[in-house]
Design an enzyme around this catalytic site. Structure first.
Site, PDB file in Angstrom:
ATOM      1  N   SER A   1      -0.541  10.872   3.920  1.00 55.71           N
ATOM      2  CA  SER A   1      -1.740  10.198   4.348  1.00 55.71           C
ATOM      3  C   SER A   1      -2.508  11.265   5.271  1.00 55.71           C
ATOM      4  O   SER A   1      -1.792  12.374   5.324  1.00 55.71           O
ATOM      5  CB  SER A   1      -1.178   9.036   5.137  1.00 55.71           C
TER       6      SER A   1
ATOM      7  N   TYR B   1       2.666   4.875  12.005  1.00 56.61           N
ATOM      8  CA  TYR B   1       2.524   5.367  10.823  1.00 56.61           C
ATOM      9  C   TYR B   1       2.139   6.738  10.743  1.00 56.61           C
ATOM     10  O   TYR B   1       2.569   7.429   9.736  1.00 56.61           O
ATOM     11  CB  TYR B   1       1.246   4.433  10.326  1.00 56.61           C
TER      12      TYR B   1
HETATM   13  P1  NAD Z   1      -0.563  -2.033  -0.540  1.00 52.55           P
HETATM   14  O1  NAD Z   1      -0.261  -2.697   0.544  1.00 52.55           O
HETATM   15  O2  NAD Z   1      -1.882  -2.480  -1.312  1.00 52.55           O
HETATM   16  O3  NAD Z   1       0.866  -1.796  -1.730  1.00 52.55           O
HETATM   17  C1  NAD Z   1       1.950  -1.751  -1.072  1.00 52.55           C
HETATM   18  C2  NAD Z   1       2.994  -2.423  -2.100  1.00 52.55           C
HETATM   19  O4  NAD Z   1       4.276  -1.997  -1.816  1.00 52.55           O
HETATM   20  C3  NAD Z   1       2.936  -3.864  -2.173  1.00 52.55           C
HETATM   21  O5  NAD Z   1       2.543  -4.411  -3.346  1.00 52.55           O
HETATM   22  C4  NAD Z   1       4.024  -4.481  -1.552  1.00 52.55           C
HETATM   23  O6  NAD Z   1       4.538  -5.664  -1.860  1.00 52.55           O
HETATM   24  C5  NAD Z   1       4.921  -3.272  -1.706  1.00 52.55           C
HETATM   25  N1  NAD Z   1       6.140  -3.297  -0.608  1.00 52.55           N
HETATM   26  C6  NAD Z   1       6.258  -3.237   0.453  1.00 52.55           C
HETATM   27  N2  NAD Z   1       7.406  -3.094   0.953  1.00 52.55           N
HETATM   28  C7  NAD Z   1       8.286  -2.986  -0.144  1.00 52.55           C
HETATM   29  C8  NAD Z   1       9.427  -2.809  -0.228  1.00 52.55           C
HETATM   30  N3  NAD Z   1      10.398  -2.882   0.744  1.00 52.55           N
HETATM   31  N4  NAD Z   1       9.919  -2.612  -1.339  1.00 52.55           N
HETATM   32  C9  NAD Z   1       9.299  -2.507  -2.442  1.00 52.55           C
HETATM   33  N5  NAD Z   1       7.839  -2.657  -2.709  1.00 52.55           N
HETATM   34  C10 NAD Z   1       7.213  -3.003  -1.597  1.00 52.55           C
HETATM   35  O7  NAD Z   1      -0.849  -0.490  -0.154  1.00 52.55           O
HETATM   36  P2  NAD Z   1      -1.584   0.765  -0.856  1.00 52.55           P
HETATM   37  O8  NAD Z   1      -2.793   0.802  -0.314  1.00 52.55           O
HETATM   38  O9  NAD Z   1      -1.470   0.621  -2.518  1.00 52.55           O
HETATM   39  O10 NAD Z   1      -0.662   2.029  -0.733  1.00 52.55           O
HETATM   40  C11 NAD Z   1       0.175   2.732  -1.430  1.00 52.55           C
HETATM   41  C12 NAD Z   1       0.414   4.003  -0.742  1.00 52.55           C
HETATM   42  O11 NAD Z   1      -0.376   4.705  -0.448  1.00 52.55           O
HETATM   43  C13 NAD Z   1       1.413   3.660   0.605  1.00 52.55           C
HETATM   44  O12 NAD Z   1       2.372   4.480   0.700  1.00 52.55           O
HETATM   45  C14 NAD Z   1       0.355   3.752   1.710  1.00 52.55           C
HETATM   46  O13 NAD Z   1       1.063   4.127   2.966  1.00 52.55           O
HETATM   47  C15 NAD Z   1      -0.245   5.058   1.013  1.00 52.55           C
HETATM   48  N6  NAD Z   1      -1.783   5.392   1.484  1.00 52.55           N
HETATM   49  C16 NAD Z   1      -2.646   4.348   1.452  1.00 52.55           C
HETATM   50  C17 NAD Z   1      -3.916   4.536   2.042  1.00 52.55           C
HETATM   51  C18 NAD Z   1      -5.089   3.783   1.968  1.00 52.55           C
HETATM   52  O14 NAD Z   1      -5.978   4.019   2.165  1.00 52.55           O
HETATM   53  N7  NAD Z   1      -4.846   2.510   1.404  1.00 52.55           N
HETATM   54  C19 NAD Z   1      -4.250   5.859   2.439  1.00 52.55           C
HETATM   55  C20 NAD Z   1      -3.123   6.844   2.643  1.00 52.55           C
HETATM   56  C21 NAD Z   1      -1.915   6.504   2.012  1.00 52.55           C
END
Ligand code: NAD
Length: 283
Positions: free
Chosen positions: A166, A179
């Site tokens: 991130s 985070y």
């Molecule tokens: P999201 O919340 O839409 O999806 C995360 C998924 O992980 C969900 O479907 C959830 O059910 C699943 N999950 C949660 N705990 C879990 C567990 N213990 N075991 C298995 N699955 C589990 O999030 P996203 O925005 O798609 O993020 C995906 C990745 O990208 C994450 O690592 C997040 O930190 C990273 N990220 C997101 C952003 C952003 O702007 N959204 C930016 C930088 C990094």
């Protein structure tokens, strides 16, 4: 002269943790479009199934949904058995499960004369349980699946791991210390593991998404009532030279590049996909 394309990803078996989420769905579509076989792993099987159905429909790829908890080794091992049985040995692991928690988020950016009388709204009021949850999900939730699926790759001397970092891993963002630190540990771990696996032909890299509106950050960036940008959301737009949030599809090209043999001499890197945010000092 080699013919450069993502054709080598066709029929590769790819495990995508957190695949039922917003970014996971987009990466799964990208993988489906190049003919990879995909196992969507998620704690919430209904999320995984929904993504699997969409990807199957849109790309015709072979996709399965598997329930698994990235914090539970036994659950990952059961998922592994199902995947090997249905799709074959795993070639690629994307550690996509991750996220923040409101319990590890401060109300204020700074401690000031105005809020010093309410220190519980600052760093001092953060709940250890929230910290634990965020560290576990982001760090252990990357470590454990890599232990389970990476073992087989090292034994076969072939494989790729992709972690999701991130922007806050390079410079922490205000309000979200857990985070930020947890994602910073992902960068460090990506480099460590890349070195550890390097002689066994298993590459380890990461992408660092900039700002994408998703379930986990919407409460910080958009006002629930008015749907207008919050002051924090506006600051992000001002700090992104391209002047917008990313679309989850924007992550696909860099992901395919890092998974494909096109990048076969690349290991231990974290590539920002951020519209220039990380490069911009604001001046
Ligand atoms: P999201 O919340 O839409 O999806 C995360 C998924 O992980 C969900 O479907 C959830 O059910 C699943 N999950 C949660 N705990 C879990 C567990 N213990 N075991 C298995 N699955 C589990 O999030 P996203 O925005 O798609 O993020 C995906 C990745 O990208 C994450 O690592 C997040 O930190 C990273 N990220 C997101 C952003 C952003 O702007 N959204 C930016 C930088 C990094």
């Amino acid at each position: 002269m080699e013919n450069y394309s993502f054709a080598d990803l066709k029929n590769k078996v790819c495990v995508l943790t957190g695949g039922g989420g917003v970014i996971g769905a987009s990466l799964a579509k990208g993988l489906g479009s190049v003919g990879a076989k995909i196992a969507i792993l998620d704690l919430k099987i209904e999320f995984a199934e929904k993504v699997a159905d969409i990807v199957k429909q849109e790309t015709g790829a072979e996709v399965i949904a598997v329930e698994a908890n990235v914090l539970d080794k036994a659950s990952l091992q059961s998922a592994q058995k199902i995947i090997i049985d249905k799709l074959g040995p795993v070639d690629i692991l994307i550690n996509g499960a991750g996220g923040n928690s409101p319990k590890a988020t401060t109300k204020h950016e700074f401690i000031t004369e105005e809020n010093v009388s309410a220190l519980d709204e600052t760093f001092f009021g953060l709940e250890i349980e929230g910290f634990q949850k965020v560290f576990d999900l982001n760090f252990l939730g990357t470590l454990l699946p890599t232990m389970v699926f990476g073992r087989e790759m090292v034994t076969r001397k072939s494989g790729v791991v992709l972690n999701i970092s991130s922007m806050n891993a390079f410079r922490p963002l205000t309000k979200i210390p857990a985070y930020s630190a947890a994602k910073s540990s992902i960068n460090n771990f990506t480099q460590w593991l890349a070195v550890h696996f390097a002689k066994m032909n298993v590459r380890v890299n990461a992408i660092a998404p900039g700002f994408f509106l998703t379930n986990q950050n919407r409460f910080l960036l958009v006002d629930e009532k008015t749907n207008e940008l919050t002051p924090r959301g506006q600051k992000i737009i001002n700090g992104t030279p391209m002047g917008k949030f990313g679309e989850p599809e924007d992550l696909v090209g860099t992901t395919l590049y890092l998974l494909s043999d096109v990048s076969k001499f690349v290991t231990g890197v974290v590539i920002p996909v951020d519209g220039g945010f990380n490069a911009y000092s604001g001046v």
